[in-house]
Design a protein around this motif. Structure first.
Motif, PDB file in Angstrom:
ATOM      1  N   THR A 128       0.806  -1.220   0.000  1.00  9.01           N
ATOM      2  CA  THR A 128       0.000   0.000   0.000  1.00  9.01           C
ATOM      3  C   THR A 128       0.840   1.272   0.000  1.00  9.01           C
ATOM      4  OG1 THR A 128      -0.124  -0.244   2.413  1.00  9.01           O
ATOM      5  CG2 THR A 128      -1.994  -1.054   1.123  1.00  9.01           C
TER       6      THR A 128
ATOM      7  N   ASP B 182       0.656   1.750   7.766  1.00 15.92           N
ATOM      8  CA  ASP B 182      -0.396   0.745   7.575  1.00 15.92           C
ATOM      9  C   ASP B 182      -0.028  -0.538   8.317  1.00 15.92           C
ATOM     10  OD1 ASP B 182      -2.407  -0.901   6.687  1.00 15.92           O
ATOM     11  OD2 ASP B 182      -2.027  -0.580   4.550  1.00 15.92           O
TER      12      ASP B 182
ATOM     13  N   THR C 186      -1.640  -3.987   7.121  1.00 19.38           N
ATOM     14  CA  THR C 186      -1.019  -4.584   5.934  1.00 19.38           C
ATOM     15  C   THR C 186       0.353  -5.150   6.264  1.00 19.38           C
ATOM     16  OG1 THR C 186      -2.242  -3.151   4.418  1.00 19.38           O
ATOM     17  CG2 THR C 186      -0.185  -4.089   3.601  1.00 19.38           C
TER      18      THR C 186
END
Length: 362
Positions: A29, A43, A46
């Motif tokens: 991402t 993130d 993730t």
């Protein structure tokens, strides 16, 4: 310890690690290093998911870059996010190599805060952001701030067992191949001059902080094949090799040359880390080169883990002109965004080598 580690000391340290097998990590991402480390785009979910896939595949170490610009803007937040990242990595069995500076600003932009530009469709690593950026590297008035950054991060984590190694400066002087799309790496003479001096100072600053972990800077300039088989002869590479506690190098090349490179570097009598490799279109493949590095006791860190915003499954621009099979054959990376491997044979090989390593060590 304010001097370079002795060969005996660093070899003993390396023996204690067992076989290290890793990758360079950006979550799928994130488009660049600023993107991963800013508060707004850090993130953790993730990262947790993707490192779980990597651990299951047999990896046990990773390399990741840190952004000077985020430290300047949000020092305490960055330190907390580094600690958070190290917790996630450690929970999956990973040691982490932290890289403090990087000249690979292939986007052509100086680093900036806030939302990062979207990837350029069809272009490899199109928004790569340097750290601290060419303007800062080439301005000695910025160096006291860079010194504070290097000292601060190392001081914070110098006794942290989750940190394996300090990589002080990724590819100093590199402003070339990805941004231009040319076959030759283009050298920025001014940047190289300043980067050489800054790299030497970074070693001094880091050693004065006396970290428990060894230090390194990679040798990365490979000559064209027709120019012979002596590698990393550029003065900046030679300085990096002379100052590093462990030898690190980058080699996106065929297996014959990789073998010759390893044989040359083994003459230096220190542990060897290949901190960037894997470029399937030019013969740098897991099937051939991972067993080679295992047998040679080289710690491999391939480029990329999960296909994502960096678009590094696509070849370098120069190879895009020649290759039409980049949908079938990825350049870097090993997992799709859903965790399915690009090649199950590659993952099976990695797991088998991990099992052999574990049984031998036991």
């Amino acid at each position: 310890m304010k001097q370079r580690w002795s060969s005996a000391q660093v070899q003993a340290w390396y023996q204690d690690q067992g076989w290290l097998c890793g990758f360079n990590y950006l979550p799928s991402t994130a488009v660049n290093w600023t993107d991963i480390w800013q508060q707004e785009t850090f993130d953790a979910l993730t990262i947790e998911r993707e490192l779980g896939w990597a651990a299951d595949a047999g990896y046990n170490t990773l390399r990741i870059n840190l952004p000077f610009i985020v430290w300047e803007h949000d020092r305490d937040g960055l330190m907390a996010r580094i600690d958070h990242f190290l917790r996630i990595a450690d929970s999956h069995g990973f040691s982490t190599m932290l890289t403090l500076m990087d000249d690979c600003g292939f986007s052509g932009d100086e680093p900036y805060l806030g939302p990062q530009k979207s990837p350029v469709p069809g272009k490899h690593n199109s928004q790569a952001a340097a750290s601290p950026g060419r303007d800062n590297v080439c301005n000695r008035d910025s160096w006291p701030r860079i010194e504070r950054y290097i000292r601060d991060v190392i001081r914070q984590f110098r006794h942290d067992k989750r940190v394996l190694l300090w990589d002080l400066y990724n590819e100093p002087g590199n402003r070339g191949i990805f941004a231009t799309g040319t076959e030759e790496v283009l050298y920025d003479e001014k940047l190289e001059t300043f980067a050489h001096e800054l790299m030497e100072l970074a070693f001094r600053w880091a050693r004065e902080e006396d970290p428990d972990q060894p230090l390194t800077v990679c040798a990365w300039r490979l000559p064209p094949e027709e120019k012979g088989e002596r590698f990393y002869q550029h003065p900046l590479d030679q300085t990096a090799l002379a100052l590093s506690d462990v030898i690190s190098y980058h080699a996106y090349t065929n297996t014959a040359r990789m073998t010759a490179i390893i044989q040359q570097l083994q003459q230096l009598g220190r542990p060897i880390f290949c901190t960037e490799w894997l470029a399937r279109h030019v013969g740098s493949t897991i099937e051939e080169q991972l067993p080679l590095m295992y047998m040679a006791k080289v710690a491999p860190y391939q480029w990329g883990l999960v296909r994502g915003k960096t678009q590094t499954w696509l070849p370098w621009p120069v190879l895009m002109k020649e290759s039409t099979d980049y949908c079938r054959l990825w350049f870097h990376d090993v997992f799709e965004e859903n965790g399915i491997p690009f090649s199950r044979k590659e993952i099976d090989l990695m797991r088998n080598l991990r099992e052999i390593s574990s049984s031998t060590r036991a």
